[in-house]
Design a protein around this motif. Structure first.
Motif, mmCIF file in Angstrom:
data_model
loop_
_atom_site.group_PDB
_atom_site.id
_atom_site.type_symbol
_atom_site.label_atom_id
_atom_site.label_comp_id
_atom_site.label_asym_id
_atom_site.label_seq_id
_atom_site.Cartn_x
_atom_site.Cartn_y
_atom_site.Cartn_z
ATOM 1 N N MET A 133 -15.304 -2.071 3.737
ATOM 2 C CA MET A 133 -14.047 -1.224 3.795
ATOM 3 C C MET A 133 -13.229 -1.229 2.277
ATOM 4 O O MET A 133 -12.194 -0.167 3.291
ATOM 5 N N ARG A 134 -13.390 -1.205 1.541
ATOM 6 C CA ARG A 134 -12.490 -0.736 0.528
ATOM 7 C C ARG A 134 -12.010 0.642 0.275
ATOM 8 O O ARG A 134 -10.519 0.275 0.445
ATOM 9 N N ASP A 135 -12.910 0.969 0.133
ATOM 10 C CA ASP A 135 -12.565 2.593 0.180
ATOM 11 C C ASP A 135 -11.647 3.163 0.832
ATOM 12 O O ASP A 135 -11.007 4.559 1.380
ATOM 13 N N ALA A 136 -12.491 2.807 2.113
ATOM 14 C CA ALA A 136 -10.936 3.527 3.419
ATOM 15 C C ALA A 136 -10.058 3.121 3.887
ATOM 16 O O ALA A 136 -8.965 4.137 4.093
ATOM 17 N N LEU A 137 -9.976 1.522 3.308
ATOM 18 C CA LEU A 137 -8.302 1.296 3.496
ATOM 19 C C LEU A 137 -7.645 1.762 2.001
ATOM 20 O O LEU A 137 -6.168 2.120 1.919
ATOM 21 N N ASP A 138 -8.021 2.281 1.006
ATOM 22 C CA ASP A 138 -7.824 2.672 -0.001
ATOM 23 C C ASP A 138 -7.007 4.119 0.656
ATOM 24 O O ASP A 138 -5.906 4.226 -0.286
ATOM 25 N N THR A 139 -7.996 4.492 0.891
ATOM 26 C CA THR A 139 -7.118 6.332 1.320
ATOM 27 C C THR A 139 -6.480 6.134 2.328
ATOM 28 O O THR A 139 -5.422 6.659 2.895
ATOM 29 N N TRP A 140 -6.402 5.561 3.377
ATOM 30 C CA TRP A 140 -5.701 5.327 4.464
ATOM 31 C C TRP A 140 -3.821 5.016 3.556
ATOM 32 O O TRP A 140 -3.057 5.257 3.719
ATOM 33 N N ASP B 63 -3.537 5.295 0.471
ATOM 34 C CA ASP B 63 -2.854 7.005 -0.140
ATOM 35 C C ASP B 63 -2.354 7.414 1.042
ATOM 36 O O ASP B 63 -1.239 8.097 0.343
ATOM 37 N N SER B 64 -3.282 8.108 2.034
ATOM 38 C CA SER B 64 -2.110 8.596 3.075
ATOM 39 C C SER B 64 -0.817 8.234 3.827
ATOM 40 O O SER B 64 -0.041 9.398 4.538
ATOM 41 N N GLN B 65 -0.051 7.151 3.369
ATOM 42 C CA GLN B 65 1.097 6.769 3.704
ATOM 43 C C GLN B 65 2.033 7.038 2.909
ATOM 44 O O GLN B 65 2.337 7.251 1.700
ATOM 45 N N LYS B 66 3.207 7.957 3.929
ATOM 46 C CA LYS B 66 4.811 7.988 3.011
ATOM 47 C C LYS B 66 5.465 7.648 3.319
ATOM 48 O O LYS B 66 5.888 6.965 4.619
ATOM 49 N N GLY B 67 5.681 7.249 2.027
ATOM 50 C CA GLY B 67 7.469 6.003 2.362
ATOM 51 C C GLY B 67 7.772 5.256 2.360
ATOM 52 O O GLY B 67 8.806 4.562 2.395
ATOM 53 N N TRP B 68 6.266 4.565 1.773
ATOM 54 C CA TRP B 68 6.658 2.653 2.821
ATOM 55 C C TRP B 68 6.828 2.433 1.634
ATOM 56 O O TRP B 68 6.968 3.385 -0.067
#
Ligand SMILES: [Zn+2]
Length: 571
Positions: free
Chosen positions: A196-203, A205-210
């Motif tokens: 699930m590494r790629d899915a987690l990585d993409t997720w 990256d899509s988060q803003k302001g962490w």
């Protein structure tokens, strides 16, 4: 109005936590929850005890108690302390609940269906005398590196060398001391996080302001070395969620339980379901917070934790939720904290060094601790607790600035006009200036709260208190009164309105003092201000109030000196 789901990392059931644990998740999440409620949002604020695993079993055994009984008692102890610190959880649950058992088994079943669970045969040490498998740290022996006789199977504390149990000379059980140990093969379930590494990585990256602290830790675990590794989700223990598939036997997994790291975060959901049960509500009441197909798509979910918990919350728990391929709500913002140190060193449970939550409440009101911890929260770097700094924060900020302002204004009013908001005079340029100043500071306070930068928000709140003091000092109603009682009345009326405003704005940080201020001002309107001019004209001439007792007693130097010695520890 928004719907905001807030969770605090779960304190482990074993023992009472120190102030560093409190400021790392429970306390900041409470301030944020109180603020969100004050702004009119619908809030669900969840915490629980994390109860499974070997440390709980062993702590119970030490006191000759059944582990379930031990956990029930310790839950009550932690609940009482949380109440003492005014932590305003909507529900304080237990990871050993039936709700969490069912959810944990459900998630494991879904993950297996989706090909994300793998069976792995491992070698593990079994103690014949204890009749159980021993985790690495419950095997002791002589360190092959330095010869220390009390090295643990995971590490030698004397020379800090990392060890495997098989490295130890003359290994023995830490529970019974028995040397009758053997290595057995045992089968375990692994969560295939690596796939699930790629899915987690993409997720991520899509988060803003962490916060950078959050994303940097997550990225390190994702990419360093061989990258994200698969992780065992089962253990050979008695105390935990039985490894079953939706309540039915899981072939080959009889007598095993889920690993505590797997079931603990699921308890965020479990505790929300426990909340619904405790309030006589049906499943839709908690599902609208957690299922995006049942109303949770408009929820903002904010998590609070110490930085050691970040890998579980950025990777393992999302892997569980995503891997289920069901529409579960994922976190929107992860707030993580650095460490609080004690007088330049570590808090130490074994050496009695530093302050534990129950001791803190025996010494001073919870507001003192809340204020110091939050205004010094380890947000951008570690923070150091010192008694000198604590004394300074309480005496200067709370007693000299806020407490003194409330006391001076109310006592002066009583002596000249009685315990009633005086009529006469009108607000002028000085009042307009401080109204604008406080309006500006309030905007900063709100912006920092929205960004979950609580230390900065505390500084804004302090600046709002200071602005009132500076106004009072310059306006000097005690001098003005001699020549112009009406002008003095207007100053006092304005200052009494400031006190009410302070009660409202201070309550998220220091709820007891905030509520006392509002109660003694007989303030019926405690709504968050949106129009500063209106907010400072709420108490009108003729409104009756009471002069409060001393809000904050100062900490004397000899008290500070005695406490410094008392909590220095044996080490
Ligand atoms: Zn050693």
């Amino acid at each position: 109005m928004s719907r905001i789901l807030i969770t605090s990392a779960l304190p482990y059931i074993n023992g009472i936590k120190h102030l560093g644990n409190l400021v790392g998740s429970q306390l900041p999440s409470d301030v944020y929850a109180r603020y969100c409620r004050a702004r009119g949002h619908e809030v669900m604020f969840i915490c629980a005890t994390d109860e499974h695993g070997t440390p709980a079993e062993l702590a119970a055994a030490k006191t000759n108690r059944d582990v379930a009984e031990f956990c029930a008692d310790m839950w009550q102890v932690q609940k009482d302390i949380a109440d003492g610190f005014r932590l305003s959880f909507d529900h304080f649950g237990r990871s050993s609940s039936a709700r969490n058992r069912d959810l944990t088994q459900h998630f494991a079943g879904k993950l297996a269906e989706n090909g994300l669970v793998e069976e792995v045969v491992e070698k593990q040490v079994y103690s014949n005398v204890d009749g159980r498998y021993l985790p690495d740290r419950y095997i002791e022996g002589t360190c092959p590196n330095c010869g220390d006789e009390n090295a643990r199977g995971d590490q030698c504390e004397n020379c800090t060398k990392q060890l495997n149990p098989t490295d130890l000379i003359n290994p023995r059980s830490a529970i019974s001391g028995s040397t009758d140990l053997e290595t057995r093969e045992t089968k375990h379930l692994y969560l295939k996080q690596s796939s699930m590494r790629d899915a987690l990585d993409t997720w991520i990256d899509s988060q803003k302001g962490w916060p950078i602290l959050t994303t940097s830790i997550a990225k390190k675990w994702l990419h360093d070395g061989d990258g994200l590794r698969d992780r065992g989700i089962t253990r050979d223990l008695d105390w935990g969620v039985p490894v079953q598939f939706d309540g039915a036997p899981w072939s080959g997994m009889e007598g095993k339980v889920f690993y505590v790291w797997f079931d603990a975060p699921i308890e965020y959901i479990g505790a929300t379901a426990e909340w619904a049960d405790a309030n006589g509500l049906d499943d839709s009441a908690w599902q609208r917070w957690w299922r995006t197909d049942k109303g949770a798509d408009d929820v903002r979910y904010v998590q609070f934790m110490g930085k050691d918990n970040v890998p579980f919350h950025t990777l393992s728990f999302p892997a569980t939720l995503m891997g289920s391929e069901e529409p579960w709500k994922l976190v929107d913002f992860i707030k993580s904290y650095n460490w609080l140190t004690y007088e330049g060193g570590k808090f130490s449970t074994s050496q009695g060094r530093g302050i534990f939550m129950n001791q803190a409440l025996d010494l001073f009101p919870s507001d003192y601790w809340r204020w110091w911890l939050l205004s010094n929260a380890p947000e951008s770097s570690d923070s150091d607790f010192t008694w000198e700094s604590f004394q300074g924060g309480v005496n200067k900020d709370l007693a000299d600035v806020l407490g003194n302002f409330v006391s001076r204004v109310t006592k002066f009013c009583r002596s000249k006009f009685g315990e009633v908001v005086p009529a006469g005079g009108a607000y002028g340029a000085a009042e307009a200036a401080v109204t604008a100043e406080i309006g500006k500071r309030l905007t900063a306070y709100q912006d920092h709260m929205e960004a979950v930068q609580l230390r900065k928000a505390a500084a804004d709140l302090r600046a709002i208190w200071v602005a009132g003091n500076e106004y009072l000092q310059a306006a000097a109603p005690w001098s003005v009164y001699k020549s112009d009682p009406d002008a003095a009345a207007a100053i006092v009326r304005f200052a009494l309105n400031l006190i009410r405003l302070y009660g409202v704005l201070s309550t998220p940080f220091i709820p007891d003092a905030g509520q006392r201020i509002l109660a003694t001002m007989h303030a019926e309107d405690a709504t968050w201000p949106t129009d500063m001019q209106g907010a400072l004209a709420t108490l009108t001439p003729g409104h009756v109030f009471e002069v409060p007792e001393v809000l904050f007693a100062k900490i004397e130097d000899d008290t500070r000196a005695a406490l410094t010695i008392k909590f220095a520890g044996a080490g």
